[in-house]
Design a protein around this motif. Structure first.
Motif, PDB file in Angstrom:
ATOM      1  N   TYR A  45       0.798  -1.219  -0.050  1.00 45.65           N
ATOM      2  CA  TYR A  45       0.030  -0.042  -0.009  1.00 45.65           C
ATOM      3  C   TYR A  45       0.977   1.275  -0.226  1.00 45.65           C
ATOM      4  CZ  TYR A  45      -4.243  -2.656   0.927  1.00 45.65           C
ATOM      5  OH  TYR A  45      -5.142  -3.676   0.796  1.00 45.65           O
ATOM      6  N   GLY A  46       0.396   2.396  -0.370  1.00 42.45           N
ATOM      7  CA  GLY A  46       1.161   3.639  -0.245  1.00 42.45           C
ATOM      8  C   GLY A  46       1.729   3.826   1.114  1.00 42.45           C
ATOM      9  N   GLU A  47       2.590   4.930   0.930  1.00 46.30           N
ATOM     10  CA  GLU A  47       3.580   5.114   2.211  1.00 46.30           C
ATOM     11  C   GLU A  47       2.703   5.630   3.456  1.00 46.30           C
ATOM     12  OE1 GLU A  47       6.790   4.377   2.362  1.00 46.30           O
ATOM     13  OE2 GLU A  47       6.573   3.378   0.513  1.00 46.30           O
ATOM     14  N   SER A  48       1.662   6.601   3.073  1.00 51.71           N
ATOM     15  CA  SER A  48       1.020   7.107   4.334  1.00 51.71           C
ATOM     16  C   SER A  48      -0.173   6.271   4.791  1.00 51.71           C
ATOM     17  CB  SER A  48       0.456   8.633   3.615  1.00 51.71           C
ATOM     18  OG  SER A  48      -0.529   8.329   2.723  1.00 51.71           O
ATOM     19  N   LEU A  49      -0.137   4.923   4.586  1.00 53.87           N
ATOM     20  CA  LEU A  49      -1.455   4.232   5.154  1.00 53.87           C
ATOM     21  C   LEU A  49      -1.092   4.102   6.686  1.00 53.87           C
ATOM     22  CD1 LEU A  49      -3.574   2.368   4.248  1.00 53.87           C
ATOM     23  CD2 LEU A  49      -1.955   0.384   4.322  1.00 53.87           C
ATOM     24  N   LEU A  50      -2.305   4.337   7.259  1.00 54.33           N
ATOM     25  CA  LEU A  50      -2.247   3.869   8.637  1.00 54.33           C
ATOM     26  C   LEU A  50      -3.334   2.691   8.858  1.00 54.33           C
ATOM     27  CD1 LEU A  50      -2.814   7.309  10.042  1.00 54.33           C
ATOM     28  CD2 LEU A  50      -0.719   6.494   9.664  1.00 54.33           C
ATOM     29  N   LEU A  51      -2.896   1.981  10.188  1.00 54.30           N
ATOM     30  CA  LEU A  51      -3.677   0.960  10.644  1.00 54.30           C
ATOM     31  C   LEU A  51      -5.121   1.153  10.272  1.00 54.30           C
ATOM     32  CD1 LEU A  51      -3.739  -2.183  11.236  1.00 54.30           C
ATOM     33  CD2 LEU A  51      -3.600  -1.460  13.545  1.00 54.30           C
ATOM     34  N   ALA A  52      -5.549   2.160  10.877  1.00 51.75           N
ATOM     35  CA  ALA A  52      -6.912   2.688  10.941  1.00 51.75           C
ATOM     36  C   ALA A  52      -7.489   2.806   9.661  1.00 51.75           C
ATOM     37  CB  ALA A  52      -7.082   3.876  11.599  1.00 51.75           C
ATOM     38  N   ASP A  53      -6.885   3.368   8.648  1.00 50.16           N
ATOM     39  CA  ASP A  53      -6.986   3.192   7.170  1.00 50.16           C
ATOM     40  C   ASP A  53      -7.353   1.691   6.682  1.00 50.16           C
ATOM     41  OD1 ASP A  53      -6.933   5.981   6.997  1.00 50.16           O
ATOM     42  OD2 ASP A  53      -4.648   5.743   6.738  1.00 50.16           O
ATOM     43  N   LEU A  54      -6.368   0.936   6.650  1.00 55.18           N
ATOM     44  CA  LEU A  54      -6.475  -0.343   6.246  1.00 55.18           C
ATOM     45  C   LEU A  54      -7.723  -1.089   6.918  1.00 55.18           C
ATOM     46  CD1 LEU A  54      -5.347  -2.559   4.619  1.00 55.18           C
ATOM     47  CD2 LEU A  54      -3.869  -3.276   6.562  1.00 55.18           C
ATOM     48  N   THR A  55      -8.241  -0.825   8.043  1.00 55.84           N
ATOM     49  CA  THR A  55      -9.126  -1.643   8.764  1.00 55.84           C
ATOM     50  C   THR A  55     -10.340  -1.247   8.445  1.00 55.84           C
ATOM     51  OG1 THR A  55      -7.889  -1.863  10.908  1.00 55.84           O
ATOM     52  CG2 THR A  55     -10.014  -2.122  11.026  1.00 55.84           C
ATOM     53  N   ALA A  56     -10.547   0.046   8.128  1.00 56.66           N
ATOM     54  CA  ALA A  56     -11.715   0.657   7.509  1.00 56.66           C
ATOM     55  C   ALA A  56     -11.833  -0.005   6.035  1.00 56.66           C
ATOM     56  CB  ALA A  56     -11.838   2.147   7.602  1.00 56.66           C
ATOM     57  N   LYS A  57     -10.883   0.029   5.178  1.00 59.74           N
ATOM     58  CA  LYS A  57     -11.026  -0.486   4.012  1.00 59.74           C
ATOM     59  C   LYS A  57     -11.363  -1.874   3.886  1.00 59.74           C
ATOM     60  CE  LYS A  57      -8.536  -0.929  -0.350  1.00 59.74           C
ATOM     61  NZ  LYS A  57      -7.141  -0.850  -1.147  1.00 59.74           N
ATOM     62  N   CYS A  58     -10.723  -2.721   4.874  1.00 62.60           N
ATOM     63  CA  CYS A  58     -11.080  -3.983   4.926  1.00 62.60           C
ATOM     64  C   CYS A  58     -12.503  -4.440   5.332  1.00 62.60           C
ATOM     65  CB  CYS A  58     -10.173  -4.929   5.908  1.00 62.60           C
ATOM     66  SG  CYS A  58      -8.483  -5.103   4.983  1.00 62.60           S
ATOM     67  N   GLN A  59     -12.793  -3.681   6.204  1.00 65.75           N
ATOM     68  CA  GLN A  59     -14.383  -3.735   6.670  1.00 65.75           C
ATOM     69  C   GLN A  59     -15.307  -3.374   5.488  1.00 65.75           C
ATOM     70  OE1 GLN A  59     -14.037  -1.640  10.407  1.00 65.75           O
ATOM     71  NE2 GLN A  59     -14.019  -3.580  11.454  1.00 65.75           N
ATOM     72  N   ARG A  60     -15.169  -2.260   4.881  1.00 63.53           N
ATOM     73  CA  ARG A  60     -15.849  -1.994   3.741  1.00 63.53           C
ATOM     74  C   ARG A  60     -16.097  -3.336   2.757  1.00 63.53           C
ATOM     75  NH1 ARG A  60     -13.364   2.923   4.256  1.00 63.53           N
ATOM     76  NH2 ARG A  60     -12.079   2.530   2.324  1.00 63.53           N
ATOM     77  N   GLN A  61     -15.093  -3.775   2.543  1.00 61.74           N
ATOM     78  CA  GLN A  61     -15.087  -5.085   1.379  1.00 61.74           C
ATOM     79  C   GLN A  61     -15.598  -6.185   2.053  1.00 61.74           C
ATOM     80  OE1 GLN A  61     -10.628  -4.857   0.377  1.00 61.74           O
ATOM     81  NE2 GLN A  61     -11.234  -3.238  -1.080  1.00 61.74           N
TER      82      GLN A  61
END
Length: 71
Positions: A45-61
């Motif tokens: 993923y991009g350099e500025s990705l935070l765990l909260a961003d990844l978690t939210a994206k996964c939950q949406r999917q």
């Protein structure tokens, strides 16, 4: 396992054995552990990705997110 170790190093810059607890030991060493974690693939993923961003994206999917504390 060889491919996983290569991908792990490419992504994290550390050898599997340096990071994973007991990674160099045979499976029999881990047989009494109560849970295991399997990795099906690694994604960059991009350099500025935070765990909260990844978690939210996964939950949406619709991906089940499990929080694990290690130490």
């Amino acid at each position: 396992m060889k491919v996983l170790k290569e991908l792990f190093f490419a992504r994290f810059g550390k050898a599997w054995e340096e990071v994973m607890v007991g990674a160099s030991r045979p499976f029999a060493y881990h047989k009494d552990w109560r849970s295991y974690l399997a990795v099906s693939h690694l994604v960059r993923y991009g350099e500025s990705l935070l765990l909260a961003d990844l978690t939210a994206k996964c939950q949406r999917q619709g991906v089940r997110v499990i929080h694990i504390l290690t130490g």
